[in-house]
Write a protein that holds these residues in place. Structure first.
Motif, PDB file in Angstrom:
ATOM      1  N   LYS A 150      -0.744 -10.347  -8.019  1.00  0.00           N
ATOM      2  CA  LYS A 150      -0.911 -10.860  -9.373  1.00  0.00           C
ATOM      3  C   LYS A 150       0.340 -11.629  -9.787  1.00  0.00           C
ATOM      4  O   LYS A 150       0.273 -12.690 -10.411  1.00  0.00           O
ATOM      5  CB  LYS A 150      -1.150  -9.681 -10.312  1.00  0.00           C
ATOM      6  N   TRP A 151       1.473 -11.083  -9.386  1.00  0.00           N
ATOM      7  CA  TRP A 151       2.761 -11.694  -9.727  1.00  0.00           C
ATOM      8  C   TRP A 151       2.922 -13.034  -9.003  1.00  0.00           C
ATOM      9  O   TRP A 151       3.348 -14.023  -9.568  1.00  0.00           O
ATOM     10  CB  TRP A 151       3.858 -10.707  -9.339  1.00  0.00           C
ATOM     11  N   ARG A 166      -1.768  -5.174  -5.104  1.00  0.00           N
ATOM     12  CA  ARG A 166      -2.458  -5.932  -6.147  1.00  0.00           C
ATOM     13  C   ARG A 166      -1.455  -6.467  -7.174  1.00  0.00           C
ATOM     14  O   ARG A 166      -1.525  -7.622  -7.591  1.00  0.00           O
ATOM     15  CB  ARG A 166      -3.463  -5.002  -6.845  1.00  0.00           C
ATOM     16  N   THR A 192      -3.707 -14.551 -12.219  1.00  0.00           N
ATOM     17  CA  THR A 192      -4.957 -13.803 -12.350  1.00  0.00           C
ATOM     18  C   THR A 192      -6.202 -14.640 -12.100  1.00  0.00           C
ATOM     19  O   THR A 192      -7.282 -14.101 -11.956  1.00  0.00           O
ATOM     20  CB  THR A 192      -5.069 -13.190 -13.762  1.00  0.00           C
ATOM     21  N   TYR A 240      -6.460 -11.991  -6.984  1.00  0.00           N
ATOM     22  CA  TYR A 240      -5.581 -10.843  -6.726  1.00  0.00           C
ATOM     23  C   TYR A 240      -6.336  -9.521  -6.739  1.00  0.00           C
ATOM     24  O   TYR A 240      -5.931  -8.577  -6.081  1.00  0.00           O
ATOM     25  CB  TYR A 240      -4.443 -10.810  -7.763  1.00  0.00           C
ATOM     26  N   ASN A 241      -7.457  -9.455  -7.492  1.00  0.00           N
ATOM     27  CA  ASN A 241      -8.160  -8.175  -7.587  1.00  0.00           C
ATOM     28  C   ASN A 241      -9.451  -8.146  -6.772  1.00  0.00           C
ATOM     29  O   ASN A 241     -10.275  -7.265  -6.945  1.00  0.00           O
ATOM     30  CB  ASN A 241      -8.444  -7.829  -9.051  1.00  0.00           C
TER      31      ASN A 241
END
Ligand code: ADP
Ligand code: MG
Lengths: 235, 328
Positions: free
Chosen positions: B148-149, B144, B153, B252-253
């Motif tokens: 995100k990187w 994750r 987001t 990403y999540n």
């Protein structure tokens, strides 16, 4: 062919094998007898890599195979018929036998087919029931399947753990007759049994195990005459 | 444990009662929805089956790893997330045709799954199952963070495989992507079934799931089984994440929710059971969309947790699972 040198195995803190030393000579049937709980199964499970030995050596054909993974042991040419048969109950007889040749799956297709015919020759009932699921077989048939499955990896050394367990005398006779035939064809056999009489009558050499140790050893016909063996195990 | 067979086996009385009971319950819910809402209700059910197919695939990922290693892989949802995000980079942004983007995304995630198994799970193979489960949680967090990187987001919209103009289907308007989802789900289920029932490698893994000692004795290596299980779980998870992304977006999540829903579906059907995963996924998907239609949409996700809690309390082995064999 197989040498076990001062092998010690533990279950947690409990020592099940105490520096046990045995030998199975090429072309012989060697038997290990002993009461329930003596450590016979533990010995075979240590040899096949299902449990790790803490000390000692297992030497097979001059190679140190101590604590190798079970699949390496099978590759090396040792196959085991486990106690209680342990066939794959939800799979068919044919699938069980195919799994017996698991380590040969990529090569040797023709040979695997030949070996299947060989197993069906030894146990014709398996051929009749090839499409039946293994769980529906009788105890004797499951034992035959377990032996057949072990033979499918084309071992040079066959280990058997109490093949007579829970079977009718007639069925036991027929299984031991098969072991005899395999022996005549040159297979080396290490046979663990609680039924001392049939084991010693079949074997060339025998060991008596007691509480994780070898209590007695000798040629099978001599053990059959031994007073102590007679009293405790044949009585 | 239930094995990788596509039959239910001899169900015990209680199991049959529960199965019939749940089937009746789901049937009644569907019937009530259809009667009271008509074609809108039918629409909900179609989208329920769509998202349910995805839950079913993710549940299969859980089940494959569980039945081979007894590990619950908490990074399962992350494979789906990665699949969707890669599809976004390769196809939506990168301009690859969807089928190429699909293939590359699945291949990359599969390689990541296999590599993770070798680098993090394999070295720990002598540790307890709990230790390994905790490692999978670590993997999930790491994946994750990396996502995100790379992608930031904000959720991203992913182009549908064949446009967005709805197709009339039995009176409902269905987006074409739904048919892609059904198609892929069916193909993946068939492929997994064939692997476990028709190849010696797959049969060896089933054998190891039912009797690991006997399987070891014919030469099945637990280490190889674990690698194959992770590879399959990553591939199936990625495919699921990619085909659902055009409907649900991707971010990403998103792996957390997908993973939890897939896990609920797997538990509902009986962890380790392939048919259970399919049934569990479809049931969860349908109940969830109907709830979303009837109640304020915030309650939608609660359905999964309610089911999870109920199953764990009442019947931990799930609808189609068998109780763990008593060790003799
Ligand atoms: N899994 C196990 N855990 C702990 N102790 C065990 C286990 N298996 C066997 N034992 C113990 O090890 C000893 C030897 O058992 P075993 O090798 O099964 O004997 P045998 O095969 O001769 O009957 C026994 O005292 C038994 O209680
Ligand atoms: Mg024993």
């Amino acid at each position: 062919m197989l040498r076990v040198e001062k092998l010690s195995t533990f279950y947690g803190n409990i020592q099940a094998l105490r520096e046990i030393t045995i030998r199975a000579r090429r072309g012989n049937i060697t038997t290990i007898i002993g009461a329930n709980g003596a450590g016979k199964t533990t010995l075979l499970r240590t040899v096949t890599g299902l449990i790790k030995a803490r000390n000692g050596l297992v030497i097979y054909e001059d190679r140190d195979i101590t604590n190798l993974q079970p699949n390496r042991i099978v590759h090396a040419g040792i196959s085991m018929v486990p106690q209680g048969r342990q066939v794959f109950g939800d799979m068919t007889v044919a699938e069980n036998l195919a799994l017996g040749a698991y380590v040969r799956r990529r090569k040797e297709r023709a040979e695997v087919r030949q070996d299947l015919d060989m197993v069906f020759g030894l146990f014709p009932v398996l051929e009749e029931r090839r499409k039946q699921s293994a769980g529906t077989l009788s105890g004797g048939e499951q034992q035959m399947l377990a032996v057949g499955r072990a033979l499918m990896s084309r071992p040079r050394l066959l280990l058997l753990d109490e093949p007579s367990m829970g079977l009718a005398p007639k069925v036991i006779q027929s299984i031991f007759k098969t072991l005899h035939r395999l022996h005549e064809q040159g297979l080396t056999i290490l046979l663990v049994e609680q039924d001392a009489k049939i084991a010693l009558e079949t074997a060339d050499y025998g060991y008596v195990m007691r509480t994780g140790r070898v209590a007695l050893e000798g040629p099978a016909d001599e053990l059959l005459e031994n007073e102590e063996v007679k009293r405790i195990y044949l009585g | 444990m239930e094995y990788w067979e596509f039959h239910v086996g001899r169900a015990d009385r209680r199991q049959r009662a529960l199965l019939v009971g749940s089937a009746v319950f789901v049937g009644l819910v569907i019937a009530a929805t259809l009667i009271s809402k008509g074609s809108t209700g039918f629409q909900w059910i179609v989208s329920g089956i769509t998202v349910g197919s995805i839950y079913a695939l993710i549940a299969m990922g859980f089940s494959v790893i569980y039945s081979s290693t007894r590990v619950i892989n908490f990074a399962q949802g992350e494979f789906s997330m990665l699949g969707g995000m890669l599809m976004y980079s390769l196809s939506t942004r990168g301009g690859l045709p969807p089928w190429l983007g699909f293939i590359f995304s699945v291949l990359i995630v599969t390689a990541i799954g296999a590599a993770l198994e070798r680098l993090t799970i394999h070295p720990m193979r002598d540790q307890s199952v709990i230790t390994i489960i905790i490692i999978t949680i670590g993997i999930a967090i790491a994946l994750r963070a990396v996502a995100k990187w790379i992608w930031g987001t904000d959720p991203v919209k992913i182009a549908s495989f064949s446009g967005d103009s709805p197709i009339r289907f039995l009176g409902a308007a269905v987006v074409p992507q739904s048919f892609w989802v059904f198609g892929f789900a069916i193909v993946v289920v068939i492929l997994v079934f064939l692997f476990f029932n028709r190849t010696l490698l797959g049969k060896g893994m089933r054998a190891a799931a039912t009797n690991s000692d006997a399987a070891s004795l014919v030469g099945v290596s637990s280490s190889t089984s674990s690698l194959i299980a992770w590879t399959i779980a990553a591939a199936v998870g990625a495919a699921a994440g990619i085909v659902i992304a055009p409907i649900n977006f991707a971010g990403y999540n998103f792996g957390i929710m997908l993973g939890l829903k897939g896990f609920t579906a797997a538990v509902l059907g009986g962890l380790g059971s392939a048919p259970g995963a399919v049934v569990g996924g479809l049931v969860l998907g349908v109940l969830e969309t109907i709830t979303a239609g009837v109640f304020p949409s915030g309650y939608k996700d609660a359905v999964a947790f309610l089911i999870l809690i109920l199953v764990l309390l009442i019947r931990p082995q799930g609808l189609l699972g068998r109780a763990e064999d008593v060790k003799v």
